[in-house]
Scaffold this motif. Sequence first.
Motif, PDB file in Angstrom:
ATOM      1  N   ILE A 450       0.836  -1.201   0.000  1.00 21.31           N
ATOM      2  CA  ILE A 450       0.000   0.000   0.000  1.00 21.31           C
ATOM      3  C   ILE A 450       0.873   1.254   0.000  1.00 21.31           C
ATOM      4  N   VAL A 451       1.928   1.245   0.813  1.00 22.86           N
ATOM      5  CA  VAL A 451       2.854   2.383   0.833  1.00 22.86           C
ATOM      6  C   VAL A 451       3.461   2.587  -0.554  1.00 22.86           C
ATOM      7  N   ASN A 452       3.854   1.490  -1.191  1.00 23.19           N
ATOM      8  CA  ASN A 452       4.448   1.580  -2.528  1.00 23.19           C
ATOM      9  C   ASN A 452       3.449   2.151  -3.535  1.00 23.19           C
ATOM     10  N   ALA A 453       2.200   1.712  -3.440  1.00 23.94           N
ATOM     11  CA  ALA A 453       1.165   2.187  -4.359  1.00 23.94           C
ATOM     12  C   ALA A 453       0.902   3.676  -4.174  1.00 23.94           C
ATOM     13  N   TYR A 454       0.791   4.109  -2.912  1.00 19.19           N
ATOM     14  CA  TYR A 454       0.510   5.513  -2.641  1.00 19.19           C
ATOM     15  C   TYR A 454       1.680   6.403  -3.060  1.00 19.19           C
ATOM     16  N   TYR A 455       2.887   5.984  -2.703  1.00 17.11           N
ATOM     17  CA  TYR A 455       4.078   6.772  -3.013  1.00 17.11           C
ATOM     18  C   TYR A 455       4.271   6.920  -4.530  1.00 17.11           C
ATOM     19  N   ASN A 456       4.014   5.841  -5.268  1.00 16.76           N
ATOM     20  CA  ASN A 456       4.231   5.861  -6.718  1.00 16.76           C
ATOM     21  C   ASN A 456       2.973   6.208  -7.509  1.00 16.76           C
ATOM     22  N   ALA A 458      -0.128   5.021  -7.850  1.00 14.13           N
ATOM     23  CA  ALA A 458      -0.835   3.995  -8.621  1.00 14.13           C
ATOM     24  C   ALA A 458      -2.325   4.326  -8.672  1.00 14.13           C
ATOM     25  N   ASN A 459      -3.011   3.652  -9.550  1.00 12.31           N
ATOM     26  CA  ASN A 459      -4.461   3.821  -9.694  1.00 12.31           C
ATOM     27  C   ASN A 459      -5.108   2.457  -9.480  1.00 12.31           C
ATOM     28  N   MET A 460      -5.605   2.218  -8.273  1.00 13.67           N
ATOM     29  CA  MET A 460      -6.147   0.899  -7.950  1.00 13.67           C
ATOM     30  C   MET A 460      -7.052   0.991  -6.726  1.00 13.67           C
ATOM     31  N   THR A 461      -7.850  -0.063  -6.556  1.00 13.37           N
ATOM     32  CA  THR A 461      -8.693  -0.184  -5.369  1.00 13.37           C
ATOM     33  C   THR A 461      -8.219  -1.367  -4.548  1.00 13.37           C
ATOM     34  N   ALA A 462      -7.754  -1.096  -3.332  1.00 12.40           N
ATOM     35  CA  ALA A 462      -7.325  -2.156  -2.423  1.00 12.40           C
ATOM     36  C   ALA A 462      -8.530  -2.607  -1.606  1.00 12.40           C
ATOM     37  N   VAL A 463      -8.910  -3.866  -1.768  1.00 14.37           N
ATOM     38  CA  VAL A 463     -10.033  -4.435  -1.026  1.00 14.37           C
ATOM     39  C   VAL A 463      -9.470  -5.249   0.135  1.00 14.37           C
ATOM     40  N   ILE A 464      -9.771  -4.836   1.350  1.00 15.73           N
ATOM     41  CA  ILE A 464      -9.313  -5.544   2.545  1.00 15.73           C
ATOM     42  C   ILE A 464     -10.474  -6.387   3.071  1.00 15.73           C
ATOM     43  N   LEU A 465     -10.287  -7.685   3.099  1.00 16.76           N
ATOM     44  CA  LEU A 465     -11.316  -8.609   3.571  1.00 16.76           C
ATOM     45  C   LEU A 465     -11.071  -8.894   5.047  1.00 16.76           C
ATOM     46  N   ASP A 466     -11.743  -8.169   5.902  1.00 17.18           N
ATOM     47  CA  ASP A 466     -11.504  -8.228   7.349  1.00 17.18           C
ATOM     48  C   ASP A 466     -12.537  -9.130   8.020  1.00 17.18           C
ATOM     49  N   ASN A 467     -12.117 -10.373   8.299  1.00 14.99           N
ATOM     50  CA  ASN A 467     -13.017 -11.288   9.012  1.00 14.99           C
ATOM     51  C   ASN A 467     -12.566 -11.521  10.453  1.00 14.99           C
ATOM     52  N   SER A 468     -11.690 -10.635  10.934  1.00 17.59           N
ATOM     53  CA  SER A 468     -11.294 -10.582  12.356  1.00 17.59           C
ATOM     54  C   SER A 468     -10.538 -11.808  12.852  1.00 17.59           C
ATOM     55  N   THR A 469      -9.793 -12.473  11.948  1.00 12.65           N
ATOM     56  CA  THR A 469      -9.007 -13.620  12.387  1.00 12.65           C
ATOM     57  C   THR A 469      -8.043 -14.036  11.286  1.00 12.65           C
ATOM     58  N   THR A 470      -7.170 -14.976  11.610  1.00  7.71           N
ATOM     59  CA  THR A 470      -6.323 -15.630  10.611  1.00  7.71           C
ATOM     60  C   THR A 470      -6.987 -16.972  10.336  1.00  7.71           C
ATOM     61  N   PRO A 529      -9.762   8.550  -8.717  1.00 11.35           N
ATOM     62  CA  PRO A 529      -8.343   8.462  -9.073  1.00 11.35           C
ATOM     63  C   PRO A 529      -7.466   8.065  -7.882  1.00 11.35           C
ATOM     64  N   GLY A 530      -6.292   7.490  -8.179  1.00 12.89           N
ATOM     65  CA  GLY A 530      -5.324   7.162  -7.147  1.00 12.89           C
ATOM     66  C   GLY A 530      -5.612   5.865  -6.413  1.00 12.89           C
ATOM     67  N   VAL A 531      -5.046   5.738  -5.227  1.00 13.55           N
ATOM     68  CA  VAL A 531      -5.205   4.531  -4.406  1.00 13.55           C
ATOM     69  C   VAL A 531      -6.347   4.756  -3.420  1.00 13.55           C
ATOM     70  N   LYS A 532      -7.289   3.873  -3.433  1.00 12.74           N
ATOM     71  CA  LYS A 532      -8.415   3.955  -2.496  1.00 12.74           C
ATOM     72  C   LYS A 532      -8.654   2.557  -1.917  1.00 12.74           C
ATOM     73  N   ALA A 533      -9.363   2.493  -0.816  1.00 12.43           N
ATOM     74  CA  ALA A 533      -9.542   1.215  -0.138  1.00 12.43           C
ATOM     75  C   ALA A 533     -10.980   1.009   0.300  1.00 12.43           C
ATOM     76  N   ILE A 534     -11.409  -0.242   0.160  1.00  9.48           N
ATOM     77  CA  ILE A 534     -12.705  -0.679   0.693  1.00  9.48           C
ATOM     78  C   ILE A 534     -12.421  -1.785   1.696  1.00  9.48           C
ATOM     79  N   ILE A 535     -12.853  -1.610   2.927  1.00  5.87           N
ATOM     80  CA  ILE A 535     -12.700  -2.643   3.949  1.00  5.87           C
ATOM     81  C   ILE A 535     -14.041  -3.355   4.090  1.00  5.87           C
ATOM     82  N   PHE A 536     -14.101  -4.576   3.625  1.00  4.27           N
ATOM     83  CA  PHE A 536     -15.298  -5.389   3.824  1.00  4.27           C
ATOM     84  C   PHE A 536     -15.156  -6.079   5.172  1.00  4.27           C
ATOM     85  N   LYS A 537     -15.936  -5.650   6.138  1.00  6.29           N
ATOM     86  CA  LYS A 537     -15.773  -6.147   7.512  1.00  6.29           C
ATOM     87  C   LYS A 537     -16.973  -6.976   7.945  1.00  6.29           C
ATOM     88  N   SER A 538     -16.712  -8.265   8.183  1.00  6.59           N
ATOM     89  CA  SER A 538     -17.739  -9.184   8.671  1.00  6.59           C
ATOM     90  C   SER A 538     -17.011 -10.392   9.251  1.00  6.59           C
TER      91      SER A 538
END
Length: 608
Positions: A450-456, A458-470, A529-538
């Motif tokens: 994510i740091v690399n994408a923001y710094y450089n 990039a144009n993308m959507t980072a989807v974080i799938l947060d299910n609160s565990t490994t 435009p740019g780097v954006k994020a959607i956190i799907f939390k369930s």
Amino acid sequence: MHKEFVMGNEAIALGAIAAGVNLVSGYPGTPSTEVLETVSKRRTQATYVEWSVNEKAGLEVAAGAAYTGARTMVTMKQVGLNVASDPLMSLAYIGVKGGMVVLVADDPGPISSQTEQDTRTFAAYSKLPIFDPTGVAEAYEMIQEAFDYSEKYKTPVIFRTTTRISHGYASIDVKDEAEYRTNTVIGFEKKPDWVIFPRLSFRNHTMIEERNVRIGTDFSGYGKNSLLAASGDFVSCRRGIATHGISYQYTMENLDETSHPKLLKVATPFPFPEELALSFLEGLDEVLCVEELDPALERALTYVCGKYHLPVKIFGKLTGNIPAAGENSVESVGAALKSFFGASFREKEIFDISDAPALPVRPPVLCAGCPHRASFYAVKRAAAGRKALFSGDIGCYTLGNAAPLDMTDTCLCMGAGITLAQGIGRMEPDTVCFSFTGDSTFFASGITGIVNAYYNQANMTAVILDNSTTAMTGHQPHPGTGKTMMGEVVSKVSIEKVLRAIGLETVVTVDPLDQELAIRTVKEVMDQPGVKAIIFKSPCIALVKSERTAAVDQEKCIRCKKCIREFGCPGIVIEAGQVKIDTSLCTGCGLCAGVCPKDAIQTEVRKA
């Protein structure tokens, strides 16, 4: 001493505890996970344990503690060793004060991994001693001896196990707590040798090469390495077997107790026990090397034969006598032995299971009610008709690649989903790029991307799938869960705050089970435009008790099977031509109800 029936990983953990281990760190990964979990359950007050954010961090924590004279262990699977290789290669030159064991579980097959890496080869590359047990009881004893060797030679040592040993069971003798070793931590001593510089590296490289010759000699007398003399019809036979690890057990299961060839069991493949090998090779014309995965023994014996001008032919993987890839088995080893020894090989009588029913085929699939299915479906619906990339990652959600979702276009290694999307997006700017990363993977190796994408830019959507565990490795805690492996309740690390701190302006959190909102959110975010994020939390459905289930109104159902074609949920089945819900699997997530064109599926309170 007392008897316990334990898994191989449990035996390793109990052996480490008995050896007086002071600190155990690691990162979960099948087939290694239960080692650290068992230490956490069975440890004494003198042992600290943690799930680190990744293998590199875990190894560095263990190394720091070993600098103080503590006995430490770090656990990982074979691909985790890739992550930890940077500090480990340098640590090989620096050395340690206390005993330090790097537990690496290899996965021949592979059964649950991206690769079939052989850590024996990595040991030779890194110039570190490696231990390779052949069974559960031997693993318990050998892990204790590994700490001793580490302290004796002031070097980290690798302890390699494989899936069939890690997850095998045996009844073994286990020390009582009164018999545990107590290791006193001396403390960190400031000295220049802890700081790696080219001059120090050159000096220590020379020392390592000289030391490894001594260790190889030492290993020739090591009790877990052994020679089995020929007996019966094989006394005059000039052919022998060299083997190791679980392949030793497969070999022994095929050999007749009263008549067997000369056999070398190698428990320490590097530095290779050369003197012992010379004793084995004496009087032989040919040797078959039975091993998984790389031809490590085959190459080592070929080298010894060349070095000492021995007229012995070495056979194995390089000659096609043993399969080049995949697991060995009792049957495959038996076939190789029969082919190698010919008529002189007396097959051991094996129980006939030819009439046993075939095992059911169980393709890997997302669980019924898994929130990841809802997340993938929301993105799929929102991006319909667009040229889109769905870059996946390592975790349960890798299973999003299966039909009918077809939502994983790439999967390389942990955290790479984010960076692969950046590379593809640079070359195809007309592509709408999505990356999918789990919450545990985000902390392990996703932040860098994510740091690399923001710094450089990039144009993308980072989807974080947060299910609160490994979830994939057994629901271990991570920095976002608010709990440590020691049971401490701590402040959660907020994924949203981390993303905003990096600089992302668009960070949206949404429940993927609210499909209308989820689809609308993706549509609103993906073209910004740019780097954006959607956190799907369930939460993972294994963490929450379901109070609801779905049901099909057979009078309304038109048998269109759209509910099956859209999701591939294992909770939806067909019986006698009718679409039905398997209530033992269904969690009542309602995803299927949302796509039914006739409102034939409804969720209801689960009946007692």
